[in-house]
Write a protein that holds these residues in place. Structure first.
Motif, mmCIF file in Angstrom:
data_model
loop_
_atom_site.group_PDB
_atom_site.id
_atom_site.type_symbol
_atom_site.label_atom_id
_atom_site.label_comp_id
_atom_site.label_asym_id
_atom_site.label_seq_id
_atom_site.Cartn_x
_atom_site.Cartn_y
_atom_site.Cartn_z
ATOM 1 N N LEU A 28 40.601 15.587 39.814
ATOM 2 C CA LEU A 28 41.635 15.356 40.965
ATOM 3 C C LEU A 28 41.150 15.792 42.345
ATOM 4 N N SER A 29 41.570 15.066 43.394
ATOM 5 C CA SER A 29 41.170 15.451 44.723
ATOM 6 C C SER A 29 42.646 15.425 45.311
ATOM 7 N N CYS A 30 42.691 16.467 46.417
ATOM 8 C CA CYS A 30 43.781 16.554 47.283
ATOM 9 C C CYS A 30 43.157 16.791 48.719
ATOM 10 N N THR A 31 43.267 15.783 49.326
ATOM 11 C CA THR A 31 42.758 15.909 51.075
ATOM 12 C C THR A 31 43.902 16.223 52.051
ATOM 13 N N ALA A 32 43.670 17.150 52.653
ATOM 14 C CA ALA A 32 44.776 17.731 53.795
ATOM 15 C C ALA A 32 44.141 17.328 55.117
ATOM 16 N N SER A 33 45.281 17.035 55.852
ATOM 17 C CA SER A 33 45.030 16.613 57.281
ATOM 18 C C SER A 33 46.215 17.448 57.973
ATOM 19 N N GLY A 34 46.227 17.186 59.422
ATOM 20 C CA GLY A 34 46.971 17.725 60.240
ATOM 21 C C GLY A 34 46.671 19.173 60.502
ATOM 22 N N TYR A 35 47.716 19.983 60.991
ATOM 23 C CA TYR A 35 47.403 21.418 61.352
ATOM 24 C C TYR A 35 47.537 22.295 59.905
ATOM 25 N N THR A 36 46.323 22.611 59.497
ATOM 26 C CA THR A 36 46.096 23.095 58.014
ATOM 27 C C THR A 36 45.736 24.499 58.243
ATOM 28 N N SER A 37 45.669 25.159 59.361
ATOM 29 C CA SER A 37 45.160 26.504 59.644
ATOM 30 C C SER A 37 46.243 27.617 58.958
ATOM 31 N N ASN A 38 47.426 27.399 58.901
ATOM 32 C CA ASN A 38 48.409 28.318 58.595
ATOM 33 C C ASN A 38 48.941 27.856 56.981
ATOM 34 N N SER A 39 48.197 27.262 56.119
ATOM 35 C CA SER A 39 48.145 26.885 54.788
ATOM 36 C C SER A 39 47.254 27.989 54.161
ATOM 37 N N HIS A 40 47.734 29.038 53.549
ATOM 38 C CA HIS A 40 46.895 30.129 53.206
ATOM 39 C C HIS A 40 46.698 29.904 51.598
ATOM 40 N N CYS A 41 47.352 29.257 51.023
ATOM 41 C CA CYS A 41 47.387 29.186 49.646
ATOM 42 C C CYS A 41 47.703 27.452 49.154
ATOM 43 N N MET A 42 46.936 27.060 48.119
ATOM 44 C CA MET A 42 47.059 25.746 47.771
ATOM 45 C C MET A 42 47.106 25.725 46.319
ATOM 46 N N ALA A 43 47.767 24.637 45.562
ATOM 47 C CA ALA A 43 48.199 24.750 44.205
ATOM 48 C C ALA A 43 48.101 23.414 43.601
ATOM 49 N N TRP A 44 48.025 23.274 42.463
ATOM 50 C CA TRP A 44 48.247 22.019 41.678
ATOM 51 C C TRP A 44 49.462 22.126 40.675
ATOM 52 N N PHE A 45 50.213 21.468 40.838
ATOM 53 C CA PHE A 45 51.549 21.284 39.812
ATOM 54 C C PHE A 45 51.559 20.027 39.112
ATOM 55 N N ARG A 46 52.241 20.048 38.072
ATOM 56 C CA ARG A 46 52.362 18.572 37.531
ATOM 57 C C ARG A 46 53.896 18.456 36.691
ATOM 58 N N GLN A 47 54.263 17.195 36.396
ATOM 59 C CA GLN A 47 55.576 17.135 35.845
ATOM 60 C C GLN A 47 55.608 15.840 35.179
ATOM 61 N N GLY A 48 55.822 16.120 33.909
ATOM 62 C CA GLY A 48 55.926 15.025 32.678
ATOM 63 C C GLY A 48 57.405 14.446 32.702
ATOM 64 N N PRO A 49 57.549 13.252 31.991
ATOM 65 C CA PRO A 49 58.804 12.793 32.028
ATOM 66 C C PRO A 49 59.807 13.642 31.449
#
Length: 125
Positions: free
Chosen positions: A20-41
């Protein structure tokens, strides 16, 4: 301020792999942590993995440790989740998220500030 777009989901047989890929755009300088979540039915949103952007330090939930790998490509502003040995119980909508928290990588969804729309992963037995 930050826009996140996931891609790479699809259908795969048990034991297979997806990235999986997640591309970030906009003002990303203040995003210090990124994560993956999931949600099943019918299930609550589940934290899978997070990473400190600057240090590259990863953290994993026990349910995916040893099977999933979180990584980043700072030059492309892209977050990845390599998923191996997939199981039917991995079937879910997968989301990436970004946190403004400077001191820690949260493990609960309420502590994240930006979310993508999700990408569906379906694992058949």
């Amino acid at each position: 301020q930050v826009q996140l777009v996931e891609s790479g989901g699809g259908s795969v047989q048990a034991g297979g792999s997806l990235r999986l890929s997640c591309t970030a755009s906009g003002y990303t300088s203040n995003s210090h942590c990124m994560a993956w979540f999931r949600q099943g039915p019918g299930k609550e949103r589940e934290w899978l993995a997070s990473i400190f952007i600057r240090e590259g330090t990863p953290y994993y939930a026990d349910s995916v440790k040893g099977r999933f790998t979180i990584s980043q490509d700072n030059a492309k502003n892209t977050l990845y989740l390599q998923m191996n040995s997939l199981k039917p119980e991995d079937t879910a909508m997968y989301y990436c998220a970004a946190s403004l928290n400077y001191w820690r990588c949260p493990t609960v969804d309420n502590d994240y500030d930006y979310w993508g729309q999700g990408t569906q992963v379906t694992v058949s037995s």
